[in-house]
Design a protein around this motif. Sequence first.
Motif, PDB file in Angstrom:
ATOM      1  N   PHE A 233       0.782  -1.247   0.000  1.00  0.00           N
ATOM      2  CA  PHE A 233       0.000   0.000   0.000  1.00  0.00           C
ATOM      3  C   PHE A 233       0.812   1.296   0.000  1.00  0.00           C
ATOM      4  N   ALA A 234       2.151   1.215   0.250  1.00  0.00           N
ATOM      5  CA  ALA A 234       2.889   2.466   0.452  1.00  0.00           C
ATOM      6  C   ALA A 234       2.766   3.378  -0.753  1.00  0.00           C
ATOM      7  N   GLY A 235       2.370   4.587  -0.507  1.00  0.00           N
ATOM      8  CA  GLY A 235       2.284   5.569  -1.579  1.00  0.00           C
ATOM      9  C   GLY A 235       3.516   6.450  -1.562  1.00  0.00           C
ATOM     10  N   PRO A 236       3.522   7.487  -2.389  1.00  0.00           N
ATOM     11  CA  PRO A 236       4.672   8.384  -2.468  1.00  0.00           C
ATOM     12  C   PRO A 236       4.962   9.085  -1.131  1.00  0.00           C
ATOM     13  N   GLY A 237       3.930   9.255  -0.282  1.00  0.00           N
ATOM     14  CA  GLY A 237       4.132   9.977   0.979  1.00  0.00           C
ATOM     15  C   GLY A 237       4.795   9.156   2.072  1.00  0.00           C
ATOM     16  N   SER A 238       4.942   7.844   1.833  1.00  0.00           N
ATOM     17  CA  SER A 238       5.462   6.976   2.880  1.00  0.00           C
ATOM     18  C   SER A 238       6.952   7.233   3.114  1.00  0.00           C
ATOM     19  N   ASP A 239       7.376   7.191   4.381  1.00  0.00           N
ATOM     20  CA  ASP A 239       8.801   7.443   4.653  1.00  0.00           C
ATOM     21  C   ASP A 239       9.616   6.154   4.577  1.00  0.00           C
ATOM     22  N   GLY A 240       8.986   5.056   4.171  1.00  0.00           N
ATOM     23  CA  GLY A 240       9.731   3.816   3.956  1.00  0.00           C
ATOM     24  C   GLY A 240      10.139   3.105   5.233  1.00  0.00           C
ATOM     25  N   PHE A 241       9.679   3.600   6.367  1.00  0.00           N
ATOM     26  CA  PHE A 241       9.991   2.930   7.633  1.00  0.00           C
ATOM     27  C   PHE A 241       8.668   2.594   8.316  1.00  0.00           C
ATOM     28  N   PRO A 242       8.130   1.394   8.007  1.00  0.00           N
ATOM     29  CA  PRO A 242       6.765   1.086   8.449  1.00  0.00           C
ATOM     30  C   PRO A 242       6.651   0.732   9.924  1.00  0.00           C
TER      31      PRO A 242
END
Length: 618
Positions: free
Chosen positions: A389-398
């Motif tokens: 689900f990660a979109g462009p706004g995700s900081d990549g650290f879930p």
Amino acid sequence: MRTRGANQKNLDMTLNRIFLWLALALFCPMASAQYPGWQQAVEYSMEITLDTTQHQYTGAMKVVLQNNSPDDLDRAFFHLFFNAFQPGSMMDVRSRTIEDPDRRVGSRIFELPEEEWGWQRVKSLTVNGKPVQFTHDGTILDVALNDPIGSGKKCTFEMEWDAQVPRQIRRSGWMNREGIEYSMTQWYPKLCEYDHDGWHTEPYVGREFHGIWGDYDVTIHLPAGCPVGATGVLQGDEEQALTSGTWRFVAENVIDFAWASDPDYVHDTLQAGQVMLHFYHQPLDEEYAENWEQLPAYTAKAMDFLNELIGPYPYPQYSVIQGGDGGMEYPMATLITGNRSLQSLVGVTVHEMAHSWFQAVLATNESLYEFMDEGMTSYATELCMNHLFAGPGSDGFPHRGAYSGYISQALSGKEEPLITHADHYQTNRAYGVAAYSKGEVLVAQLAAIMGEESRDTGLKKYFEDWKFKHPGPQELKRAMEQSCGFDLDWYFQYFINTTHTIDYAIDQVIEGKEMTTISCSRIGAMPMPQNITITYQDGSKASYLAPLVMMRGHRPLKKDEVLLPDWPWTHPTYTFEIPTLSGIAAVELDADRQTADVNRENNLVELNGQARRIFKRN
Ligand SMILES: [Zn+2]
């Protein structure tokens, strides 16, 4: 699906004895990589007939235990989980007296009318053909054996029992809040596990289900026209089962067997690589029905992702079944509630499916080490959901949510150590944060110590080395050590056995013409290696790493990263020098926020607009 043949097992037994002898002779803890070396094995064949008007069933089963332990067993125990659903049971009293009751339970067991209680009553029991004495002790059946079950010997239990299915309160029962007729989980007398730690006869109070891997052959008789989803593979034709009301499922090498039935179930399937995915749900309102239509494709993608992250899923099938009271994992199946947004529906499915690796295949004793089940499952879930689900706004650290949940609990003063038994935390919240959030942080945070790549390799190694062996924290630690090549004793010791927290601070930065002196201190009781990021006035950055002495190593350095001398844990402060270059703009500890530093206010120092830039913490 047995992973090894009998000859291999015998050879392993012999080798294990040699290893054990060597370990004892040399006092060498390294030999523990072979531990525990044996597992009990069990075969269940059972037939049950459900009376759907009384919500009662009769059952008969044959259970063959192969005692692979080195011990002769003079007692045996079965779980009778349904007996928890009666007023005055341990689960009832615990739920009414704990500070923060699970809202799904509360006083609901206490208020059940007798016809809605759950119970299991054993009518007859023989061992190797001879009747034995047995006692119902709440949720445990205590069996007095006539003769001990010898080490290496087989033993056959034959049992008949009656049961009343409780009104659905927690996990199992009839008529859940979404109208599913039967959620049949923790529903049959299940032989307790005997492992390297001895018997596990925990009363059913709240959670966690340790078990013996075994083969199940289960025949269920129901009124015609009630579809069944279950652990295991349906034998024969589904249409025929629907018409006859007789359902036979076979599952190999699983620690439990669950099923559910509802006359309205719609059944979908999707082949995902080697695995057949099954979905059972009632016809739902439009807003939810669309989500269930999208679920199979997401589940298939999640299966691929988890196979890649951890290791290959070893069973031929996985079923997502509407039922239960939220989401609960079982081997080859999950029961989840169905009225959910897409994100929630996929999230719960991914979480419960990720348990397949940790609860079903590694099957750590989740009463003792709940964080190795829920925490590692949460870790995998967040990575998988980020992937889906990660979109462009995700900081990549879930894992951000897990870090903040853990930190806020740690600061509340109500944290209890991860090593607490799952049923014995003072509050449900302390259990939840420890098992799920801190357990997730335990794995995520290894990136700060050993590097992401090495941590990821370690996770795969852990699964490969310890599947079907009930590993504990030591085994996880060893797999990670073998991956990174240095010592992690201190990390697991502090993070699992204590509630010590991590808090590092920058105390002083004195910028000289050529060199700048930086002083840091450890405020929290738990030591961690420190990554220090310098930002210069010209915008360039530099990275420094200060490992701990007791690691006897460090993670691979990033490009251009500078290795500083080790920081001994005994030393509260640490001072080092760096070149001043264009001038220091900022100094930050753990800028990637990979460690669970409980106070970030003191991690960053910005030096701006001062003629001679000096910072000193008050
Ligand atoms: Zn879970």
